[in-house]
Design an enzyme around this catalytic site. Structure first.
Site, PDB file in Angstrom:
ATOM      1  CB  SER B   9      -1.618  -1.091   1.166  1.00  0.00           C
ATOM      2  OG  SER B   9      -1.590   0.229   1.663  1.00  0.00           O
ATOM      3  CG  HIS B  10       2.880   0.931   4.814  1.00  0.00           C
ATOM      4  ND1 HIS B  10       3.459   0.569   3.634  1.00  0.00           N
ATOM      5  CD2 HIS B  10       3.900   1.022   5.714  1.00  0.00           C
ATOM      6  CE1 HIS B  10       4.772   0.449   3.801  1.00  0.00           C
ATOM      7  NE2 HIS B  10       5.055   0.723   5.057  1.00  0.00           N
TER       8      HIS B  10
END
Lengths: 203, 135
Positions: B9-10
């Protein structure tokens, strides 16, 4: 093309990115997530530091180090895209700069799955590769990249964050094509006199 | 041994919260779930080297299923495959499943001993309950 020449190129690219960091981020804030300038500046600063800390002794190792640094440090999509560009260049630099850039471009196409006209870095990199493959100079390739960058303005984005905006992405210059034009500008400024020379032709 | 799960994920906070939500389904059960999320300085972003390290950490020999959010998370996960040994890469599956819903389904079947193909298929069905409910 030796390691010192490529270091000069990448160092100049890092300087240009740093100087235009705010402009790149402003372009990205219009149609993306407002991090292209800061991401590329951070990534290229890390590249220059990594090359200075332990200078690679050959061109392929230098390009590989550049690629692995960028995929890890940039953070955004530019990391894997520019990282793949340099990793693929590493495998082909023995054949010269133009074949290496073409290999890098093909890596970017495979990684990002973008096509010409999607309003991405492909629109600057592709025309530059075409000029070099046709025997053009790096200055001409840099001009082709700049023209490709300018031509992204009216396009509707079909890749990346900007694609979420659909038609509203038209009227804005693509940040990735803009940084790629800087990459070619840096090449013209630092490698313009040595293009086409083999490894053996340089001390 | 079970299939390992990797979340890309970011955002570290987003990934950790998704894992916490999914682990609610596994009271008292062990499952290797690794996170590769955010930049080194705590910001938003992804790091392909961190993804390959997470895959290696999650892989106990049965392979891994990798879920990701969007954009560079997908590109970094694809790039990470290049940094793996052929053997590990051969048993790593990247799935287009929705991150939160897919992760919940994936951990349940993975903990039950399913193959990586079954885990990935379950993750990719992640939207089905919501779609059925909303009609």
């Amino acid at each position: 093309m030796n390691a010192a020449q490529l270091t000069a190129w990448l160092t100049r690219f890092a300087e240009l990115v740093h100087a235009q960091r705010d402009e790149l981020t402003a372009l990205d804030s219009a149609i993306g997530d407002a991090d292209h300038g800061s991401n590329m500046d951070r990534g290229m600063t890390e590249v220059v530091a990594a090359l200075a800390e332990a200078p690679p002794d050959d061109a392929a190792a230098l390009l590989k180090r550049t690629g692995t640094t960028l995929v890890s440090k940039v953070g955004g999509a530019s990391g894997p895209l520019y990282g793949t560009l340099f990793l693929r260049m590493a495998g082909a630099i023995g054949d010269g700069f133009a074949p290496a850039l073409r290999a890098g471009f093909e890596g970017v196409l495979a990684r990002g799955k973008a096509e010409p006209g999607d309003k991405t870095m492909v629109d600057a990199l592709g025309p530059a590769c075409d000029v070099l493959d046709a025997g053009g100079s790096l200055a001409e390739a840099a001009q082709a990249a700049a023209d490709g960058r300018d031509a992204t303005v009216p396009l509707v984005a079909r890749k990346g964050r900007a694609s979420y905006l659909g038609e509203r992405s038209a009227g804005h210059q693509d940040p990735g094509a803009t940084s790629t034009a800087l990459l070619l500008q840096a090449a013209a400024e630092t490698l313009g006199g040595v293009q086409g020379q083999g490894e053996e032709a340089t001390p | 041994m079970t299939v390992g799960i990797v979340v890309v994920s970011h955002s570290r906070a987003l990934a950790d919260a998704a894992v916490e939500l999914a682990r609610q389904m596994l009271p008292g059960r062990e499952l290797s779930v690794e996170v590769a999320a955010g930049t080194e300085d705590g910001g938003l972003g992804t790091d392909a080297a961190a993804v390959s390290a997470a895959i290696e950490a999650a892989d106990s020999g049965e392979g891994t299923v990798v879920l990701m959010d969007l954009g560079s998370a997908v590109l970094s996960a694809e790039t990470a495959l290049e940094f793996l040994d052929d053997e590990v890469r051969g048993r790593t599956l990247l799935t287009a499943a929705p991150l939160v819903e897919g992760l919940v389904g994936a951990v349940v079947v993975a903990a039950g001993g399913a193959s990586r193909e079954q885990v990935a298929a379950e993750a990719e069905r992640g939207l089905a309950p919501k779609q059925a409910q909303l009609g």
